[in-house]
Design an enzyme around this catalytic site. Sequence first.
Site, PDB file in Angstrom:
ATOM      1  N   PRO A  99       0.816  -1.226   0.000  1.00 31.41           N
ATOM      2  CG  PRO A  99      -0.909  -1.595   1.530  1.00 31.41           C
ATOM      3  CD  PRO A  99       0.398  -2.160   1.067  1.00 31.41           C
ATOM      4  CB  CYS A 100       1.233   3.927  -2.406  1.00 31.34           C
ATOM      5  SG  CYS A 100      -0.372   4.306  -3.156  1.00 31.34           S
ATOM      6  CB  THR A 101      -2.392   4.637   2.223  1.00 27.98           C
ATOM      7  OG1 THR A 101      -3.063   3.606   1.496  1.00 27.98           O
ATOM      8  CG2 THR A 101      -3.398   5.638   2.747  1.00 27.98           C
ATOM      9  CB  SER A 104       0.617   8.542  -2.374  1.00 29.70           C
ATOM     10  OG  SER A 104       0.100   9.440  -3.331  1.00 29.70           O
TER      11      SER A 104
END
Length: 442
Positions: A99-101, A104
């Site tokens: 996950p890049c939450t 980003s």
Amino acid sequence: MTFLDLFAGIGGFRRGLERSGHTCVGHVEIDMYANRSYMAMYGLLPCKEKTKGDGNISWLCHREEDECGNQPREWFAKDIKQLTAGEIPTAEIWAFGFPCTDISVSGRMAGLHGTRSGLFFEVARLLKGTDAENKPQYLLIENVKHLLSSNGGRDFTTVLTELWEAGYDCEWYVVNSRDFGVPQHRERVYLVGYLGGRRGRGLFPIRNTDSAPVKRNTGGRGKRKLCGLPCASFIDMSKGAKFTKESRSVMAKQNAGITNHKGETSGVFLCKGHPDCVRAVLTPNRIKKRQNGRRIKGEGEPSFTLTCQDQHGVLFGCFGEGLPIREAKKEGYTVAVHGDSINLIYPNSKRKRGRVGKQCAHAVLTNGNMGVLLCCRIRRLTPRECWRLQAFDDYLFDRARAAGISDTQLYKQAGNAVTVNIVYEIGKRLTEMEKEIGRRGK
């Protein structure tokens, strides 16, 4: 080679690697809607013959198999945090986009140690706990470009260090999806890890060498226009109305542009979003006609003189300077023209930049707030179009939708996916590298 699909989503890694000749042995996905799409897309069903009692791990069969007996086809786990190294099937490649939450620039910016992006450490834990003979030979990892600079570059250093401690050295490269057969500006960093220095001449840089494996069932290939409708055309208003390149036969009785006489019904599709979108054209069906003087009149000019020899028509389109879209620039806006993509989030904001994509979509996000300018009218992209921008075949989208997935989830799944074409190219290079290592070892 065999591969394991971690943080699988809707299987962008799976689709690309399978097309390049590799075989999936299992996947991990905790989101129930993403997993429902995944199961429908790749023809998987829960296996009745072999399951585990803890509820986290199960086995899957292919839909075309009526009975799998004691030979279940694929392994599945819901929560990676509940796994131990000994529970994971052996595979030559582990593929994952953690996950890049928290990484980003449009996310929480908590960094690699955030709640979501911190799941990377779960993969590192499993790699370190796996016996040397059962470790994957290769790792294929994807994340946002900002991973390289997150927390002053320290987060990326942590990723490389964790993988090194697990036995892998890595190479990496920033890849843009628009260079791989889809009109989407989507920059992502891809890493390839090699167990114990196992590598050939190096995998990166990569380029799009063959768009044939990503053909749609609509027959198209290569780059796809965002817009399916012409800027302007005639309309056949008969039963099952449709756009046509040519008008129906002109009848003696015409009525307000659209008429119904002896079954002949025809009209003209006009762009109402721009007052000057029609121009007069002389000999419209002879594009290469050698002509003294103009063939196309300017905005607002009257038609050419009617004669018994010349053919006349009208040219439709969005002329002038296009449509201004508010952005945080010196001018205060960016001019968008037909076919440009537009980010629909906070349309009245005076602080957002990069809202207009010139004949190319911005990176597909999970909220579906992406539009396209069609003849001076902004239209939101459909879920199918967003899936196409990630190079998924239409039939896979149809299977997911038939499984009861809502548009909200379909948008989200497209935004979380990896671009299939890029993975396909990497998968081909991995195959070539493995052959090279095999020849070198003989």
